[in-house]
Design a protein around this motif. Sequence first.
Motif, short mmCIF file in Angstrom:
data_model
loop_
_atom_site.label_atom_id
_atom_site.label_comp_id
_atom_site.label_asym_id
_atom_site.label_seq_id
_atom_site.Cartn_x
_atom_site.Cartn_y
_atom_site.Cartn_z
N ASN A 2 0.83 -1.20 0.00
CA ASN A 2 0.00 0.00 0.00
C ASN A 2 0.88 1.26 0.00
N THR A 3 0.85 1.99 -1.10
CA THR A 3 1.72 3.16 -1.18
C THR A 3 1.00 4.43 -0.77
N ASP A 4 -0.32 4.47 -1.05
CA ASP A 4 -1.05 5.68 -0.67
C ASP A 4 -1.48 5.57 0.78
N SER A 5 -0.61 6.03 1.66
CA SER A 5 -0.89 5.85 3.08
C SER A 5 -1.11 7.18 3.77
N SER A 6 -1.17 8.30 2.98
CA SER A 6 -1.21 9.63 3.59
C SER A 6 -2.47 9.83 4.43
N HIS A 7 -3.58 9.10 4.04
CA HIS A 7 -4.80 9.26 4.82
C HIS A 7 -4.67 8.63 6.19
N ILE A 8 -3.75 7.72 6.35
CA ILE A 8 -3.56 7.07 7.65
C ILE A 8 -2.58 7.86 8.50
N PHE A 9 -1.54 8.32 7.86
CA PHE A 9 -0.48 9.01 8.58
C PHE A 9 0.14 10.02 7.63
N SER A 10 0.06 11.29 7.97
CA SER A 10 0.55 12.32 7.03
C SER A 10 2.09 12.34 7.04
N ASP A 11 2.65 13.02 6.05
CA ASP A 11 4.12 13.11 6.00
C ASP A 11 4.66 13.82 7.24
N GLU A 12 3.91 14.83 7.70
CA GLU A 12 4.35 15.56 8.89
C GLU A 12 4.40 14.62 10.11
N GLU A 13 3.34 13.81 10.22
CA GLU A 13 3.28 12.87 11.35
C GLU A 13 4.42 11.86 11.26
N LYS A 14 4.69 11.45 10.05
CA LYS A 14 5.81 10.50 9.87
C LYS A 14 7.12 11.15 10.30
N ASP A 15 7.27 12.45 9.96
CA ASP A 15 8.51 13.15 10.34
C ASP A 15 8.66 13.24 11.86
N TRP A 201 -4.32 7.05 18.68
CA TRP A 201 -3.66 7.49 19.91
C TRP A 201 -2.26 8.02 19.60
N LEU A 202 -1.56 7.31 18.73
CA LEU A 202 -0.18 7.68 18.39
C LEU A 202 -0.14 9.09 17.78
N ARG A 203 -1.12 9.34 16.89
CA ARG A 203 -1.19 10.65 16.24
C ARG A 203 -1.31 11.76 17.32
N LYS A 204 -2.23 11.55 18.26
CA LYS A 204 -2.42 12.55 19.33
C LYS A 204 -1.15 12.70 20.15
N ALA A 205 -0.55 11.56 20.50
CA ALA A 205 0.65 11.59 21.34
C ALA A 205 1.79 12.33 20.63
N LEU A 206 1.85 12.17 19.31
CA LEU A 206 2.91 12.85 18.55
C LEU A 206 2.74 14.36 18.64
N TYR A 207 1.49 14.82 18.48
CA TYR A 207 1.26 16.27 18.54
C TYR A 207 1.50 16.81 19.96
N GLU A 208 1.14 15.99 20.96
CA GLU A 208 1.41 16.41 22.35
C GLU A 208 2.91 16.52 22.59
N PHE A 209 3.63 15.61 21.97
CA PHE A 209 5.09 15.64 22.10
C PHE A 209 5.65 16.94 21.50
N MET A 210 5.04 17.37 20.39
CA MET A 210 5.56 18.54 19.66
C MET A 210 5.14 19.86 20.30
N GLU A 211 4.05 19.83 21.08
CA GLU A 211 3.48 21.06 21.64
C GLU A 211 4.51 22.01 22.28
N PRO A 212 5.36 21.49 23.17
CA PRO A 212 6.31 22.41 23.82
C PRO A 212 7.26 23.09 22.83
N TYR A 213 7.43 22.49 21.65
CA TYR A 213 8.40 23.05 20.69
C TYR A 213 7.75 24.06 19.76
#
Lengths: 214, 301
Positions: A2-15, A201-213
């Motif tokens: 599956n190459t079109d995975s952006s709907h599951i996880f965006s490039d930003e989230e992957k970064d 959950w991972l998506r939310k946790a990633l953004y929470e991780f980034m919040e302070p920055y």
Amino acid sequence: MNTDSSHIFSDEEKDILQEIMNIAFGNATADLGEVIDIYVELSAPSIQILGIGDIPDYLTDRMKLHPETSIVAQNFWGDFKGYGILVLPNRTGRSLIAILDDGEPNDFEMKPIAGQEREVLMEVGNILIGACVGKVCELLNTFVTYTPPQVIHENSNEYSSFVDSFDPSQTAILMETVFRFKAIDINGLLLVITSQEAIEWLRKALYEFMEPYE
Amino acid sequence: MIFDQIFDMINIGIIIIDKELKVYKWNRWMEIHSKIPAEKITGFPLFSFFPDLNNPRFLRNFKSVLTFGNFAFFSQKLHQYLFPFQAANSLGSNFKYMRQSCTMGPLRDDNNVIRYAYIMVQDVTDIAAYEQKLLEMSIRDGLTGVYNRRYFETRLEEEFERHKRYTRPFSIIMQDIDHFKKVNDTYGHPCGDYILKAFASMIVSSIRKVDIFARYGGEEFCCLLPETRLDSAMKLAEFLRKKIERNIFIFNNTEIRITISQGIAELKTEMGAAEALLREADHALYEAKESGRNKVVKMKD
């Protein structure tokens, strides 16, 4: 695959996840050496979004690194949920005894080779998977519970039932790193596979991780 | 309060230790099986009561649990037990100590910081006893009680692997009871069974503990001799041949004599697989039979 995975996880989230893994696996490597004298080098981790049904083919492809391989697999669950998989060349258990340095050579001599290898693979697998998953969890401010590790030999019934346990309707985030034990010339593959149900959950946790920055 | 009650009522041992390996909690199950009351051990180093735990494996796993928050598993198959507690006499097994399946894991405070490690101890002596019985049944021949062919072949493969790593010598003897069909036809099958059993026990009492003696099929037996060169295997086979030849087996007041033919082979580096060794021994056995029986023949150079 599956190459079109952006709907599951965006490039930003992957970064962001990539960044977290760089830090987590770096910390894991440092602590493994400092705390329990297991010195490993981990390559820069890579991330892929895969259909779970594609994982067996992916594993087969990656296992071609070595003529015969053994796998140590362990499930973990909590907010973060999935499997840790360690792929090692077959019959590396004996060499791994050297890095564990238990000072019990006679004990190992007495046991059948297959049993010793299993024992060492299980312990090393449990620690490596635990170290990497644990450090990711620490950064994401959560913790997980683990099942006992399983040693699975390729070309065995165990392997086919392990592969059959994957639900092809699900999607997973696969984090991969190549590791090498410094003391012995053995390298292998470490995969952390996030189950679909933990992605939100991972998506939310990633953004929470980034919040302070931000 | 409810959890405190469960902590003491549960049929599992629970210990909580701090980062210095001092006991913080010790539940009733642990009190009963260790015969150490909680008040006597709480606050003291675990190793001062259980010095054998002070080993690299336990410490490595303990540190890993505190550092990474992972779990450590001490299965009874690999470790047998962590705490040497007396075992109840399960299913007639003779384990000296209770077999335990133990898990160690992290305990965190409200800020998610790991403060303690717990160890859970489960008594799995019954399961281990079942496993031991099953294992025995799966590796033994039902009639003679010696190892069966499958176990022999597994051990042969293992010895072959050991030879590849360390080039240690090993030999095998293939044995066949001469004219066994005649024994069965003349004296009946119960007598044939008796001869097989008595023969097997005579051989077992004549070989070393490290040797693997197995019933390979019918009246054919095989003996794997680790660390043994061809000439020593020949001497042993000749000794066994004479011992069997001289022995008088008595069944229902009838005296019966038997002889055996034997083929010997030693593993050579050029043999690519364990089966090649079996083939050599089998050819030698065939030659022993063809050249008149009651003989020992070694593999061709």
